[in-house]
Write an enzyme that holds these catalytic residues in place. Structure first.
Site, PDB file in Angstrom:
ATOM      1  N   ARG A  45      19.926  34.888  22.844  1.00 54.34           N
ATOM      2  CA  ARG A  45      19.898  35.231  21.389  1.00 54.34           C
ATOM      3  C   ARG A  45      19.604  34.334  20.307  1.00 54.34           C
ATOM      4  O   ARG A  45      18.938  34.218  19.383  1.00 54.34           O
ATOM      5  CB  ARG A  45      20.867  36.221  21.060  1.00 54.34           C
ATOM      6  CG  ARG A  45      21.023  36.823  19.419  1.00 54.34           C
ATOM      7  CD  ARG A  45      21.930  37.789  19.054  1.00 54.34           C
ATOM      8  NE  ARG A  45      23.161  37.934  19.930  1.00 54.34           N
ATOM      9  CZ  ARG A  45      24.096  37.227  19.909  1.00 54.34           C
ATOM     10  NH1 ARG A  45      24.178  36.352  19.049  1.00 54.34           N
ATOM     11  NH2 ARG A  45      25.344  37.623  20.682  1.00 54.34           N
ATOM     12  N   TYR A  97       3.890  47.967   1.651  1.00 57.86           N
ATOM     13  CA  TYR A  97       3.793  48.529   2.776  1.00 57.86           C
ATOM     14  C   TYR A  97       4.796  49.316   3.119  1.00 57.86           C
ATOM     15  O   TYR A  97       5.856  49.430   2.938  1.00 57.86           O
ATOM     16  CB  TYR A  97       3.918  47.543   4.067  1.00 57.86           C
ATOM     17  CG  TYR A  97       4.078  47.929   5.372  1.00 57.86           C
ATOM     18  CD1 TYR A  97       2.937  48.718   6.129  1.00 57.86           C
ATOM     19  CD2 TYR A  97       5.284  47.853   6.111  1.00 57.86           C
ATOM     20  CE1 TYR A  97       2.916  49.107   7.311  1.00 57.86           C
ATOM     21  CE2 TYR A  97       5.391  48.292   7.456  1.00 57.86           C
ATOM     22  CZ  TYR A  97       4.443  48.927   8.134  1.00 57.86           C
ATOM     23  OH  TYR A  97       4.431  49.450   9.137  1.00 57.86           O
ATOM     24  N   ASP A 169       4.612  38.528   1.824  1.00 61.87           N
ATOM     25  CA  ASP A 169       4.259  39.407   3.172  1.00 61.87           C
ATOM     26  C   ASP A 169       2.389  38.551   3.288  1.00 61.87           C
ATOM     27  O   ASP A 169       1.665  39.285   2.489  1.00 61.87           O
ATOM     28  CB  ASP A 169       4.240  40.738   3.062  1.00 61.87           C
ATOM     29  CG  ASP A 169       3.850  41.280   4.478  1.00 61.87           C
ATOM     30  OD1 ASP A 169       3.271  40.634   5.216  1.00 61.87           O
ATOM     31  OD2 ASP A 169       4.414  42.396   4.600  1.00 61.87           O
ATOM     32  N   LYS A 194      -0.043  42.176  13.988  1.00 64.58           N
ATOM     33  CA  LYS A 194      -1.255  42.111  13.510  1.00 64.58           C
ATOM     34  C   LYS A 194      -1.884  41.109  13.961  1.00 64.58           C
ATOM     35  O   LYS A 194      -2.511  40.908  15.102  1.00 64.58           O
ATOM     36  CB  LYS A 194      -1.337  42.748  11.721  1.00 64.58           C
ATOM     37  CG  LYS A 194      -0.167  43.419  11.577  1.00 64.58           C
ATOM     38  CD  LYS A 194      -0.520  45.051  12.019  1.00 64.58           C
ATOM     39  CE  LYS A 194       0.645  45.806  11.562  1.00 64.58           C
ATOM     40  NZ  LYS A 194       1.101  46.102  10.450  1.00 64.58           N
TER      41      LYS A 194
HETATM   42  C1  LIG Z   1       2.394  46.393   9.671  1.00 63.09           C
HETATM   43  C2  LIG Z   1       2.917  45.774   8.666  1.00 63.09           C
HETATM   44  C3  LIG Z   1       4.205  45.320   8.558  1.00 63.09           C
HETATM   45  C4  LIG Z   1       5.370  45.862   9.540  1.00 63.09           C
HETATM   46  O1  LIG Z   1       5.279  45.206  10.646  1.00 63.09           O
HETATM   47  P1  LIG Z   1       5.618  45.752  12.139  1.00 63.09           P
HETATM   48  O2  LIG Z   1       5.369  44.779  13.290  1.00 63.09           O
HETATM   49  O3  LIG Z   1       5.026  46.894  12.384  1.00 63.09           O
HETATM   50  O4  LIG Z   1       7.123  46.089  11.934  1.00 63.09           O
HETATM   51  C5  LIG Z   1       4.503  44.589   7.410  1.00 63.09           C
HETATM   52  N1  LIG Z   1       3.967  44.437   6.550  1.00 63.09           N
HETATM   53  C6  LIG Z   1       2.568  44.555   6.543  1.00 63.09           C
HETATM   54  C7  LIG Z   1       1.584  44.001   5.389  1.00 63.09           C
HETATM   55  C8  LIG Z   1       2.086  45.333   7.670  1.00 63.09           C
HETATM   56  O5  LIG Z   1       0.784  45.616   7.688  1.00 63.09           O
END
Ligand SMILES: *Cc1c(COP(=O)(O)O)cnc(C)c1O
Length: 399
Positions: A45, A97, A169, A194
């Protein structure tokens, strides 16, 4: 050194065996010679060599001190919010988001953290919204789903003047197109699900801290809360990142073509893509991004209804209807009923997520095929509308 070369040569060769691919250290613990005498790892961890390779790679790409890999993008966001205490406030982009909104509103508000939202595309709004309780400014740029672009350097100056942290982000742009830490941000987060992973085959999150001090705090939270990314998913994310520059280049080129095509269609009232001159934040996007504008496009249908959007998203062949984005295959989704359904309708609509808004993730297929696919789906939409007029107005139209 170009980013592609730096990227590939930041992935370590295994010292033990010379393996060119990072080995998957599928272990929970590490044998110690004596209590506390080990090879740098004691419990998985706390640390894992496969995870460390990924964390160092993303930290290098983002130009930060250290990176930390989490089980999802939301787990990474969660770790950043845990830097705060009850009574603190977050100033966040209004077009946030949906999952981050849910976490902020339904978990952290209950735990005593206040969140206020504003349109961060105008940095002045941020300055006006900040109070002496604000400890964190939360940006997404470009944002999900309406591709709002916020001036990261200008907002970082405001954050510094008010002694609060700026977290960006950077999921949509990826470090290939934009490096928020170089623009003044303190922390960058990614949904590694993504573009970093890039193949729609894993869930992952990364947080990168600019300074050693913040890195220590994040590492403490990562170990204390334990939402780490497992070694196999770390391996897959590293493998995805190897082709990130190529994929981003391809998707950016195709997306610009698709966006330009959509602008010619009467069924489309508005196209949201930072690479278009018609985008209200195009100049800021040009200033702070380089190498393209990414693969995400949103479009607002002229007929602003859930029915019209549903017809469009169920009429495409190559654009598959699914949540998520950033994979090799093109996807599309209807934010109002899918990714952003956790946001109450009035709040959602006020931030520009209209009923007839559709989000596209342009994949790695040929742009001409993708355009043809959208053309036939928009034709199908137009045909439905004509039928509708005939039945509604009866003989008048037929005559
Ligand atoms: C998908 C997404 C998230 C969340 O990510 P997960 O891997 O689904 O938890 C956060 N910010 C943005 C801009 C996203 O497109």
């Amino acid at each position: 050194m170009s980013i592609a070369t730096r990227l590939l040569h930041s992935i370590p060769v295994d010292e033990q065996t010379g393996a060119i691919a990072v080995p998957i250290y599928q272990t929970s613990t590490y044998v110690q010679e004596a209590p506390g005498v080990n090879k740098g790892f004691d419990y998985a961890r706390t640390g894992n060599p496969t995870r460390l390779a990924l964390e160092n790679l993303v930290a290098t790409l983002e130009g930060g001190h250290s990176g930390y890999a989490f089980a999802s993008g939301l787990a990474a966001i969660d770790a950043v919010v845990k830097l705060l205490s009850a009574g603190d406030q977050i100033v966040a982009i209004d077009d946030i988001y949906g999952g981050a909104f849910r976490l902020f509103e339904h978990v952290y508000r209950r735990l005593g953290i206040d969140i206020v939202y504003c349109d961060t595309t105008n940095a002045e709004n941020v300055a006006k919204t900040i109070t002496d309780k604000t400890k964190l400014i939360w940006l997404e740029s470009p944002s999900n789903p309406t591709l709002k672009v916020s001036d990261i350097a200008a907002i970082s100056a405001i954050a510094k003047a008010h002694n609060c942290l700026l977290c960006v982000d950077n999921t949509f742009a990826s470090p290939i197109l934009q490096r928020p830490i170089e623009l003044g941000a303190d922390i960058v987060v990614h949904s590694g699900t993504k573009y970093l992973g890039g193949h729609s085959d894993l869930i992952a999150g990364i947080a990168v801290a600019k300074t050693e001090e913040l890195a220590k705090e994040l590492k403490f939270i990562q170990n204390a809360s334990g939402g780490i990314l497992g070694p196999f998913d770390c391996f897959l994310t590293i493998r995805g990142i190897e082709t990130l520059p190529l994929r981003i280049e391809r998707t950016s080129t195709s997306a610009l073509e698709v966006a330009k095509f959509l602008e010619t269609r009467p069924e489309v009232a508005r196209v949201y893509y930072p690479g278009l001159e018609s985008h209200p934040n195009h100049e800021v996007a040009k200033k702070q991004q380089s190498g393209g504008f990414g693969g995400i496009i949103a479009l607002a249908l002229t007929e602003d209804t859930i029915e019209a959007a549903t017809k469009l998203v169920t009429s495409t062949k190559y654009f598959k209807l699914a949540e998520s984005l950033g994979g090799a295959k093109s996807l599309l989704c209807h934010p109002a009923t899918m990714t952003h359904k956790s946001i109450p309708a009035p709040t959602r609509q006020a931030s520009g997520v209209a009923d007839g808004l559709v989000r596209l993730s342009v994949g790695l297929e040929d742009a001409a095929d993708l355009i043809a696919d959208l053309a036939q789906a928009l034709d199908a939409l137009a045909a439905i509308k004509e039928e509708h007029v005939v039945t509604k107005e009866g003989e008048l139209v037929v005559a």
